[in-house]
Design a protein around this motif. Structure first.
Motif, mmCIF file in Angstrom:
data_model
loop_
_atom_site.group_PDB
_atom_site.id
_atom_site.type_symbol
_atom_site.label_atom_id
_atom_site.label_comp_id
_atom_site.label_asym_id
_atom_site.label_seq_id
_atom_site.Cartn_x
_atom_site.Cartn_y
_atom_site.Cartn_z
ATOM 1 N N LEU A 147 -63.061 -31.784 -50.249
ATOM 2 C CA LEU A 147 -61.773 -32.025 -49.573
ATOM 3 C C LEU A 147 -61.897 -32.057 -48.055
ATOM 4 O O LEU A 147 -61.311 -32.914 -47.406
ATOM 5 N N HIS A 148 -62.609 -31.121 -47.497
ATOM 6 C CA HIS A 148 -62.816 -31.138 -46.045
ATOM 7 C C HIS A 148 -64.289 -31.438 -45.777
ATOM 8 O O HIS A 148 -65.026 -30.606 -45.251
ATOM 9 N N ASN A 149 -64.689 -32.629 -46.130
ATOM 10 C CA ASN A 149 -66.088 -33.041 -46.001
ATOM 11 C C ASN A 149 -66.317 -33.563 -44.586
ATOM 12 O O ASN A 149 -65.827 -34.633 -44.235
ATOM 13 N N VAL A 197 -52.228 -30.076 -36.344
ATOM 14 C CA VAL A 197 -52.249 -30.992 -37.491
ATOM 15 C C VAL A 197 -51.671 -30.289 -38.725
ATOM 16 O O VAL A 197 -50.931 -30.919 -39.504
ATOM 17 N N HIS A 198 -51.963 -29.016 -38.904
ATOM 18 C CA HIS A 198 -51.220 -28.199 -39.874
ATOM 19 C C HIS A 198 -50.281 -27.374 -39.005
ATOM 20 O O HIS A 198 -50.638 -26.285 -38.548
ATOM 21 N N ASP A 199 -49.110 -27.882 -38.762
ATOM 22 C CA ASP A 199 -48.282 -27.336 -37.686
ATOM 23 C C ASP A 199 -47.923 -25.873 -37.956
ATOM 24 O O ASP A 199 -47.381 -25.537 -39.009
ATOM 25 N N LEU A 213 -50.654 -24.721 -51.820
ATOM 26 C CA LEU A 213 -49.498 -25.382 -51.193
ATOM 27 C C LEU A 213 -49.203 -24.647 -49.878
ATOM 28 O O LEU A 213 -48.888 -23.463 -49.880
ATOM 29 N N ARG A 214 -49.317 -25.383 -48.770
ATOM 30 C CA ARG A 214 -49.312 -24.723 -47.453
ATOM 31 C C ARG A 214 -47.921 -24.363 -46.958
ATOM 32 O O ARG A 214 -47.784 -23.588 -46.021
ATOM 33 N N THR A 215 -46.898 -24.973 -47.556
ATOM 34 C CA THR A 215 -45.548 -24.642 -47.122
ATOM 35 C C THR A 215 -44.589 -24.858 -48.285
ATOM 36 O O THR A 215 -44.811 -25.731 -49.128
ATOM 37 N N ILE A 264 -47.394 -36.046 -46.687
ATOM 38 C CA ILE A 264 -47.381 -36.124 -48.154
ATOM 39 C C ILE A 264 -48.724 -36.716 -48.522
ATOM 40 O O ILE A 264 -49.041 -37.836 -48.102
ATOM 41 N N GLU A 265 -49.529 -35.955 -49.278
ATOM 42 C CA GLU A 265 -50.914 -36.371 -49.487
ATOM 43 C C GLU A 265 -51.483 -35.961 -50.842
ATOM 44 O O GLU A 265 -52.422 -35.165 -50.909
ATOM 45 N N PRO A 266 -50.939 -36.514 -51.914
ATOM 46 C CA PRO A 266 -51.543 -36.204 -53.212
ATOM 47 C C PRO A 266 -52.907 -36.886 -53.362
ATOM 48 O O PRO A 266 -53.216 -37.839 -52.639
HETATM 49 N N1 GLY Z 1 -56.335 -33.755 -42.660
HETATM 50 C C1 GLY Z 1 -56.896 -32.649 -43.272
HETATM 51 C C2 GLY Z 1 -55.905 -31.755 -43.919
HETATM 52 O O1 GLY Z 1 -54.745 -32.038 -43.987
HETATM 53 O O2 GLY Z 1 -56.276 -30.680 -44.347
#
Ligand code: GLY
Ligand code: MN
Length: 470
Positions: free
Chosen positions: A230-232, A349-351, A376-378, A390-392
């Motif tokens: 995922l975070h490559n 970016v992850h506010d 789920l971050r929020t 939104i990123e499935p």
């Molecule tokens: N763009 C990387 C992430 O949302 O974690």
């Protein structure tokens, strides 16, 4: 870039809600290997929110009693000018940032004590440990940037989060501007894709595009045919004809505002067979979640919608077995969609992710303990002006699909023979993963996709592959 007037308005609103003085730190330079060789400087996002720019080691004191905001900046010296060029004087900075006073940051503890006049001072942790330690020393508070609870007093954290979480029109314009640059980077990577090159050739084009526009990557650019990681952040693989490139890359402007976009495309220019089906499921899942966006909707509901479409699609393909409701209930879908549907976005970016679940799981909501959903971050209620991704995605991750516990737990809900075929695809390199990500603004009655101009229709994307080479 938000204007001086807008920054002053934010400071006034912030001051109006304060019961005691606040000390904010911008944070300093972080050395790469020795002190004089720092990483590119990135100020703290809350500091940027109130001032729009920040010198390394700047500090700000907000005093609700006097209604004044005072800045502390590094003292100017001929030696500083020798190595780093002339910088505006402290008086020039006072005018430029529209604050009440500017002083040097020498002997900051004594200066803040004199201003506080015995009142308790609230402070906020920042990514720079030295600045956090200084803020902790001055405020006497227990600050630790690595934990949500260590960010500062909850009232302070929540009041800053309330201001930052709904974006004003100037912030949105800045995010639309980074979306245009992000689009150019994605198109350039798609256009230069061909079998035989290394991922780093495309990643270099992406980051180079950001640099050409005065931006930096908002996070380490993810560009890989191993999209299931995922975070490559590695870019050493060679592109083969059967591979799918996953690019998760977004530009960050000097103001700090950014984009975060993921697109996937086939090296060959054609999604073949089941790859086309997987792509369409992910796209449908993303579109369905976006379609639900409007003020008042709970973010966790968008996640659930995305999961349902993924579960339904994988069941239709014969990879999962059963009804979507049951598959999502047990978490079987998460073997293939193992992360949350997104996160807030803005100056980080992850506010405000550092602020922790006190901000992102409000009203005593708690995180799920189920694999996948726990990421789920929020799970906040959307408000007009909120921006989030939104990123499935669907991934075939060997570490998950080969895990004995999952195999046992989901023996009836997964067609393991079918799933395994994806691990062996592409001459054993594996299928990888597909994610599609956009940045979305919630409005009173719906949404705007800030990154809508970046192509994502299957055919549209296929048509762009290798185009720059022909
Ligand atoms: N763009 C990387 C992430 O949302 O974690
Ligand atoms: Mn993201």
């Amino acid at each position: 870039m938000p204007s001086l007037k807008q920054h002053q308005k934010r400071r006034t609103e912030f001051l109006a809600g304060l019961k005691r003085p606040v000390l904010l730190m911008a944070g300093g330079n972080k050395p790469r290997n020795y002190p004089d060789n720092p990483f590119p400087y990135r100020p703290d996002s809350s500091f940027l929110f109130f001032f729009g720019e920040a010198e390394a080691d700047a500090a700000a004191f907000f005093d609700p009693q006097s209604g004044q905001v005072q800045l502390f900046l590094p003292a100017r010296s001929p030696e500083g000018a020798l190595w780093y060029g002339d910088v505006p004087s402290l008086a020039d900075m006072q005018a430029r940032l529209g604050v009440d006073a500017v002083d040097s940051n020498d002997e900051l503890p004594g200066k803040i004590a004199a201003l506080a006049k015995g009142r308790e001072v609230d402070a906020l942790a920042v990514a720079d440990p030295k600045a956090t330690a200084l803020a902790a020393e001055i405020s006497g508070q227990n600050l630790n940037f690595d934990s949500g609870a260590g960010q500062g007093r909850a009232e302070l954290v929540l009041s800053i989060a309330a201001l930052r979480s709904s974006k004003d029109p100037e912030e949105l314009d800045e995010m639309r501007r980074t979306a245009v640059i992000t689009k150019e980077a994605h198109l350039e990577a798609m256009g230069h894709t061909r079998a035989g090159i290394l991922e780093q050739e495309l990643a270099g084009r992406v980051d180079g595009c950001f640099a050409r526009h005065g931006c930096v990557p908002a996070y380490n650019t993810i560009l890989s045919v191993r999209g299931e990681v995922l975070h490559n952040h590695e870019h050493h693989n060679e592109l083969h004809a059967g591979d799918i490139v996953l690019l998760d890359g977004g530009a960050e402007a000097s103001s700090g505002y950014c984009s975060d976009v993921t697109r996937c495309w086939p090296v060959s220019g054609k999604f073949e067979g089941e790859a086309a089906e997987i792509y369409d499921i992910v796209l449908n899942s993303e579109l369905a979640a976006i379609e639900q966006v409007k003020a008042g909707v709970r973010y966790g509901e968008l996640h659930r919608t995305a999961c349902m479409i993924v579960a339904e699609g994988l069941a239709e393909m014969g990879i999962l077995r059963g009804k979507a409701e049951d598959l999502v209930e047990t978490g079987a879908h998460a073997l293939f969609f193992p992360h949350g549907v997104g996160h807030q976005i803005g100056l980080d970016v992850h506010d405000m992710e550092a602020f922790g679940d006190q901000v992102h799981y409000p009203q005593n909501r708690s995180r799920s303990s189920q694999f996948g959903t726990k990421f789920l971050r929020t799970d906040t209620d959307l408000r007009a002006g909120m921006t989030f991704t939104i990123e499935p995605g669907i991934y075939f991750v060997p570490a998950i699909l080969n895990e004995a516990g999952f195999r046992e737990q989901f023996k009836d809900q997964v067609n393991w023979d079918h799933a395994e075929k994806f691990l062996r695809a592409n001459d054993g390199r594996g299928f990888g993963g597909i994610r599609i990500e956009d940045d979305v603004l919630a409005t009173e009655d719906g949404y705007e996709v800030l990154t809508a101009a970046i192509p994502k229709g299957r055919q549209e994307v296929e048509d762009l592959v290798g185009r720059a080479l022909s």
